[in-house]
Design an enzyme around this catalytic site. Structure first.
Site, PDB file in Angstrom:
ATOM      1  N   CYS A 166      29.693 -91.292 110.500  1.00 40.33           N
ATOM      2  CA  CYS A 166      28.586 -91.069 109.594  1.00 40.33           C
ATOM      3  C   CYS A 166      27.288 -91.180 110.381  1.00 40.33           C
ATOM      4  CB  CYS A 166      28.627 -92.117 108.505  1.00 40.33           C
ATOM      5  SG  CYS A 166      30.273 -92.270 107.766  1.00 40.33           S
TER       6      CYS A 166
ATOM      7  N   ARG B 117      26.642 -85.173 111.779  1.00 40.08           N
ATOM      8  CA  ARG B 117      27.617 -86.255 111.939  1.00 40.08           C
ATOM      9  C   ARG B 117      28.523 -86.377 110.724  1.00 40.08           C
ATOM     10  NH1 ARG B 117      26.747 -89.947 116.006  1.00 40.08           N
ATOM     11  NH2 ARG B 117      28.099 -91.363 114.889  1.00 40.08           N
TER      12      ARG B 117
ATOM     13  N   TRP C 295      30.666 -89.091 106.328  1.00 36.20           N
ATOM     14  CA  TRP C 295      31.880 -88.313 106.561  1.00 36.20           C
ATOM     15  C   TRP C 295      33.011 -89.200 106.062  1.00 36.20           C
ATOM     16  CZ3 TRP C 295      36.208 -88.813 109.921  1.00 36.20           C
ATOM     17  CH2 TRP C 295      36.983 -87.663 110.039  1.00 36.20           C
TER      18      TRP C 295
ATOM     19  N   ASN D  71      28.937 -97.081 109.578  1.00 35.45           N
ATOM     20  CA  ASN D  71      29.722 -96.013 110.211  1.00 35.45           C
ATOM     21  C   ASN D  71      30.881 -96.689 110.916  1.00 35.45           C
ATOM     22  OD1 ASN D  71      30.685 -93.777 111.611  1.00 35.45           O
ATOM     23  ND2 ASN D  71      29.216 -94.042 113.269  1.00 35.45           N
ATOM     24  N   GLY D  72      32.092 -96.176 110.744  1.00 36.63           N
ATOM     25  CA  GLY D  72      33.257 -96.803 111.376  1.00 36.63           C
ATOM     26  C   GLY D  72      34.324 -97.091 110.344  1.00 36.63           C
TER      27      GLY D  72
ATOM     28  N   GLU E   6      41.071 -72.483 123.506  1.00 33.23           N
ATOM     29  CA  GLU E   6      39.680 -72.668 123.075  1.00 33.23           C
ATOM     30  C   GLU E   6      39.246 -71.537 122.122  1.00 33.23           C
ATOM     31  OE1 GLU E   6      37.725 -74.963 122.945  1.00 33.23           O
ATOM     32  OE2 GLU E   6      35.715 -74.133 122.801  1.00 33.23           O
TER      33      GLU E   6
ATOM     34  N   LYS F 133      38.004 -72.193 118.283  1.00 34.33           N
ATOM     35  CA  LYS F 133      36.728 -71.694 117.749  1.00 34.33           C
ATOM     36  C   LYS F 133      36.972 -70.940 116.447  1.00 34.33           C
ATOM     37  CE  LYS F 133      34.546 -73.721 119.385  1.00 34.33           C
ATOM     38  NZ  LYS F 133      34.781 -74.607 120.477  1.00 34.33           N
TER      39      LYS F 133
ATOM     40  N   GLU G 203      38.181 -73.388 113.477  1.00 30.02           N
ATOM     41  CA  GLU G 203      37.221 -74.350 112.931  1.00 30.02           C
ATOM     42  C   GLU G 203      36.038 -73.661 112.243  1.00 30.02           C
ATOM     43  OE1 GLU G 203      35.142 -77.073 115.587  1.00 30.02           O
ATOM     44  OE2 GLU G 203      35.210 -75.611 117.199  1.00 30.02           O
TER      45      GLU G 203
ATOM     46  N   HIS H  45      59.758 -67.977 122.894  1.00 27.49           N
ATOM     47  CA  HIS H  45      60.581 -69.163 122.636  1.00 27.49           C
ATOM     48  C   HIS H  45      60.407 -69.677 121.210  1.00 27.49           C
ATOM     49  CE1 HIS H  45      61.858 -69.351 126.804  1.00 27.49           C
ATOM     50  NE2 HIS H  45      60.604 -69.184 127.170  1.00 27.49           N
TER      51      HIS H  45
ATOM     52  N   LYS I 217      30.099 -83.440 114.150  1.00 27.62           N
ATOM     53  CA  LYS I 217      29.808 -83.145 115.554  1.00 27.62           C
ATOM     54  C   LYS I 217      30.370 -84.223 116.476  1.00 27.62           C
ATOM     55  CE  LYS I 217      28.044 -81.012 119.055  1.00 27.62           C
ATOM     56  NZ  LYS I 217      28.872 -79.884 119.543  1.00 27.62           N
TER      57      LYS I 217
HETATM   58  O1  M6R Z   1      31.808 -84.879 122.147  1.00 26.15           O
HETATM   59  P1  M6R Z   1      33.189 -84.498 122.603  1.00 26.15           P
HETATM   60  O2  M6R Z   1      33.206 -83.465 123.658  1.00 26.15           O
HETATM   61  O3  M6R Z   1      33.979 -85.708 123.027  1.00 26.15           O
HETATM   62  O4  M6R Z   1      33.907 -83.918 121.317  1.00 26.15           O
HETATM   63  C1  M6R Z   1      35.256 -83.594 121.352  1.00 26.15           C
HETATM   64  C2  M6R Z   1      35.672 -82.792 120.136  1.00 26.15           C
HETATM   65  O5  M6R Z   1      35.458 -83.525 118.968  1.00 26.15           O
HETATM   66  C3  M6R Z   1      34.913 -81.457 120.043  1.00 26.15           C
HETATM   67  O6  M6R Z   1      35.050 -80.704 121.207  1.00 26.15           O
HETATM   68  C4  M6R Z   1      35.443 -80.643 118.842  1.00 26.15           C
HETATM   69  O7  M6R Z   1      36.759 -80.266 119.075  1.00 26.15           O
HETATM   70  C5  M6R Z   1      34.554 -79.431 118.584  1.00 26.15           C
HETATM   71  N1  M6R Z   1      34.326 -79.281 117.167  1.00 26.15           N
HETATM   72  C6  M6R Z   1      35.156 -78.145 119.060  1.00 26.15           C
HETATM   73  O8  M6R Z   1      34.310 -77.065 118.844  1.00 26.15           O
END
Ligand code: M6R
Length: 613
Positions: A2, A27, A77, A103-104, A486, A490, A493, A509, A608
């Site tokens: 959060c 966040r 969150w 937060n936590g 990757e 993208k 998400e 497989h 984020k």
């Molecule tokens: O801040 P970080 O690089 O440790 O974050 C890792 C992941 O949470 C981050 O890369 C996440 O997968 C992104 N939303 C991907 O676009």
């Protein structure tokens, strides 16, 4: 994960809190709330309107009473308790005077709640966080001041927290504390701030300090003081902030994601700047591990999450090929709990854009505890990961705001490949001329990314034609495999479509059973050495009716015969190709998401920075 903000001594308390919450929405944005506190009165407002929570809160606050110089705010969150107004922060104690934001995760909240209810406390939410308000209430009733009451409460709490507490009976004071979840203090003349991250208070405070684990801070208008959980005074580490608010704005683009995709050439340039001396030696400012130790590394373990994990997978190929060191890549959240083997000579590299991802931090701590030397690859200066590691390589990509990581990926790959070249230099596993040529090749990647960005509209056109598709497989071989992972991440998400990344040779497989007309297979075919093998894999999916999209180099004229759509990129050294090949896949995912009406900067259910396990 959060967002937290608090201020004491301000003439613009409400404005500070609402502006800070708007900057913290990335966040978490399930709900948002504030509490304004003055002697004898705590006023609270909370809204649970998803991505519109802060906007709704702003409207709700139009009727807020005036004259409050202190307050706290929170954007949530959800972990424990649905994203509803009753579970939104701040939470109050039974009297309504004490307000807390958190937060936590409080791991023993069920047990604590039972004990508190047995003493007569009434709970109004189903969150783990609310126990904190009632614990502080108990300690205040026993006569402790607010700082001591918070410290006493935290002695019985297990789990992770960044929290801020206010009490109308000790107004103009915030008590904040941290364990695992990040927290910073900011100061300006007559005003003191607390926040989960710097952007929230960037243009308000003039000096910033990091709170460390198990530290309790008392903020008053004239400044702050800090103790540890034993009550012993401690000093906070002052942070170096090397970016300003302008860098956090959208820079004229529709959204942060577009801005950040376009910033990739700059991110690469900055990451490589000043990292090679005239004599050819590759250097890192904060490499606090000696050359002898680096030369003697026996094994490398990379730990990371999400996009950073994909960058780490690319690094495995480079480290093994160039530096001839065995490399394991671990998902950070798995590393800690599988009793990892750390032998003498193990170097653990934690890769994280934010440097605050709790899974990665905990994996690094575990590695350190077992005797490993650790390096952080972080984009944020003085992040928790950077501060705890033996050495840091900053990626210098600039602030990344969009939840979907883009420029951080290319910068991480560049930084990790630079490290691989340094290790090759130290271990003499590559001739100096080859290292020089590779370094120059790495420097040229920014221009290739720029060329690829100029082809944005061709990629958007392909996305527009495939807008009705629902199932996507991304495939590749060698470093094309992490690129495929990757690209799939993208797309899923951002667009909420089903997308999976696979090593191309693995399709037969099992996953091949899912291929049928309507399924789209996106293949990374930029490595000449792998080309024939991937074309065979593509023949297999084409025969079963899939639509085929390929990422191919400009000189691969024949590829058109096997693909329905071709996304063109300039040819580059295969080890550098992920930094170029990912660009059309980022634009593809972005375009699909926009075409489907998604919020590209703030995809649903995500945040984020993920600071909970
Ligand atoms: O801040 P970080 O690089 O440790 O974050 C890792 C992941 O949470 C981050 O890369 C996440 O997968 C992104 N939303 C991907 O676009």
């Amino acid at each position: 994960m959060c967002g937290i903000i608090g201020v004491v001594g301000s003439n613009d308390t409400l404005g500070t809190l609402l502006q800070g919450l708007a900057r913290l929405e990335y966040r978490g944005y399930d709900s948002a709330g504030i509490a304004l506190v003055r002697p004898g009165q705590t006023w609270r407002a909370r809204c649970a309107s998803g991505t519109e929570s802060v906007a709704a809160l702003r409207v709700e606050c139009e009727d807020a009473p005036t004259g409050f110089r202190s307050g706290i705010g929170h954007t949530r969150w959800a972990t424990h308790g649905a994203p509803e107004a009753q579970n939104a922060h701040p939470h109050l104690d039974c009297s309504g005077a004490i307000a807390i934001i958190h937060n936590g995760i409080i791991e023993n909240h069920t047990e604590l709640r039972g004990q508190l209810e047995a003493k007569g406390h009434i709970f109004s939410s189903v969150t783990d966080s609310e126990v904190l308000a009632h614990l502080v209430e108990e300690s205040r009733a026993a006569g402790l001041d607010l700082m001591e009451a918070v410290r006493a409460s935290l002695l019985v709490v297990r789990g992770a927290f960044a929290l801020a507490v206010m009490d109308a009976n000790e107004a103009d004071v915030i008590v904040a504390a941290r364990r695992i979840s990040p927290l910073v203090v900011g100061t300006a003349p007559g005003v003191t701030y607390i926040a989960s991250d710097v952007p929230a208070i960037l243009d308000r405070a003039s000096a910033f300090y990091a709170v460390d684990d198990d530290e309790v801070v008392r903020l008053a208008p004239e400044g702050f003081r800090v103790i540890d959980l034993e009550g012993v005074p401690v000093r906070l580490h002052q942070l170096t902030i090397d970016w300003n608010l302008e860098t956090a704005e959208k820079g004229g683009y529709d959204d942060f994601m577009t801005k950040e995709i376009n910033e990739q050439p700059d991110a690469l340039r900055a990451t490589l700047l000043d990292r090679r001396r005239r004599d050819g030696t590759i250097t890192f400012d904060e490499m606090r591990i000696s050359d002898d130790e680096l030369r003697d590394v026996k094994r490398v373990v990379l730990v990371a999450a999400g996009t950073s994990h994909h960058a780490a997978l690319v690094a495995k190929y480079a480290l093994e090929r160039w530096a001839r060191i065995g490399v394991d890549v671990d998902i950070a959240s798995e590393y800690r709990y599988r009793d990892p083997i750390v032998e003498i000579g193990t170097l653990v590299i934690g890769v994280s854009q934010s440097g605050e991802t709790i899974d990665t931090i905990q994996a690094m701590r575990e590695a350190k505890r077992r005797g490993a030397r650790v390096i952080a690859i972080s984009n944020i200066v003085d992040s928790s990961l950077a501060r705890e590691a033996d050495a840091v390589i900053y990626t210098r990509a600039g602030l990344e705001v969009s939840v979907a990581s883009t420029k951080a990926f290319v910068a991480q790959v560049a930084a990790l490949e630079l490290l691989a070249l340094r290790l090759a230099q130290l271990r003499a596993t590559l001739p100096p001329d080859d290292i020089d040529a590779l370094f120059l090749g790495l420097k040229a990647v920014g221009a290739q990314v720029k060329t690829t960005l100029e082809r944005r509209s061709a990629v958007a056109q392909v996305a527009a034609e495939l807008i009705g598709a629902r199932d996507f497989f991304f495939i590749g071989r060698h470093v094309g495999y992490p690129t495929a992972l990757e690209g799939a991440l993208k797309l899923k998400e951002l667009s909420y479509l089903h997308a999976e990344g696979y090593p191309a040779g693995e399709l037969k497989h099992g996953p091949l059973a899912l291929i049928e007309p309507g399924v789209v297979v996106v293949a990374v075919v930029t490595d000449r050495a792998m080309r024939e093998k991937i074309l065979s894999n593509l023949a297999e999916v084409k025969a079963r009716g899939a639509t085929v999209v390929v990422v191919a180099t400009d000189d691969d004229e024949a590829i058109g015969a096997v693909a329905d759509y071709v996304l063109r990129v300039p040819a580059t050294e295969p080890m550098f190709s992920p930094m170029v090949d990912i660009v059309p896949l980022q634009i593809f995912a972005y375009s699909m998401a926009r075409g489907l009406g998604r919020n590209v900067d703030r995809p649903r259910n995500l945040a984020k920075t993920v600071t909970v396990e």
